[in-house]
Motif scaffolding. Structure first.
Motif, mmCIF file in Angstrom:
data_model
loop_
_atom_site.group_PDB
_atom_site.id
_atom_site.type_symbol
_atom_site.label_atom_id
_atom_site.label_comp_id
_atom_site.label_asym_id
_atom_site.label_seq_id
_atom_site.Cartn_x
_atom_site.Cartn_y
_atom_site.Cartn_z
ATOM 1 N N ASP A 12 -2.544 -0.121 -6.531
ATOM 2 C CA ASP A 12 -3.973 0.175 -6.640
ATOM 3 C C ASP A 12 -4.842 -0.972 -6.154
ATOM 4 O OD1 ASP A 12 -3.552 2.711 -7.752
ATOM 5 O OD2 ASP A 12 -3.330 1.849 -9.745
ATOM 6 N N ARG A 56 0.846 -1.207 0.000
ATOM 7 C CA ARG A 56 0.000 0.000 0.000
ATOM 8 C C ARG A 56 0.878 1.251 0.000
ATOM 9 N NH1 ARG A 56 -4.684 -1.288 -1.798
ATOM 10 N NH2 ARG A 56 -5.791 -2.826 -0.582
ATOM 11 N N ASP A 69 -7.563 -6.353 -1.200
ATOM 12 C CA ASP A 69 -8.682 -6.110 -2.108
ATOM 13 C C ASP A 69 -9.322 -7.412 -2.563
ATOM 14 O OD1 ASP A 69 -8.436 -3.197 -2.253
ATOM 15 O OD2 ASP A 69 -6.543 -3.620 -3.274
#
Length: 102
Positions: free
Chosen positions: A50, A45, A94
């Protein structure tokens, strides 16, 4: 590692203490990064990634009856630490994948 020889980096990444020798790169002895940080999501991060796809292949804890040797106890200690780490790191991913083992 951000740069350098890919083959050496891969070799160092698999250099788990007591099983494989550390790898010397630029005057540093390097070992498997999982010894310190098995799931470096915060570092990714910070680099501005992304989307982070993470695969959690961590074993579960062994039963007491399976802890009959020094190596099995050392692996249990490491597994305990990384399992606890995943409680906070997994939700930051994610796309989080945890394969089932049979």
């Amino acid at each position: 590692m951000d740069e350098g020889n890919l083959a050496q980096a891969i070799k160092a990444s698999g250099a788990f203490p007591s099983l494989f020798q550390p790898v010397l790169i630029d005057d540093q002895l390097l070992i498997d990064g999982g010894v310190l940080n098995n799931y470096p999501i915060d570092e990714l991060r910070a680099k501005g990634m992304d989307v982070i796809i993470g695969v959690d292949v961590q074993d579960g804890l062994a039963n007491r009856s399976d802890l009959s040797s020094a190596p099995s106890i050392l692996f249990q200690i490491n597994n305990f630490r990384t399992i606890n780490d995943m409680k906070t790191k997994g939700p930051k991913t994610d796309i989080y994948i945890k394969p089932r083992y049979y």
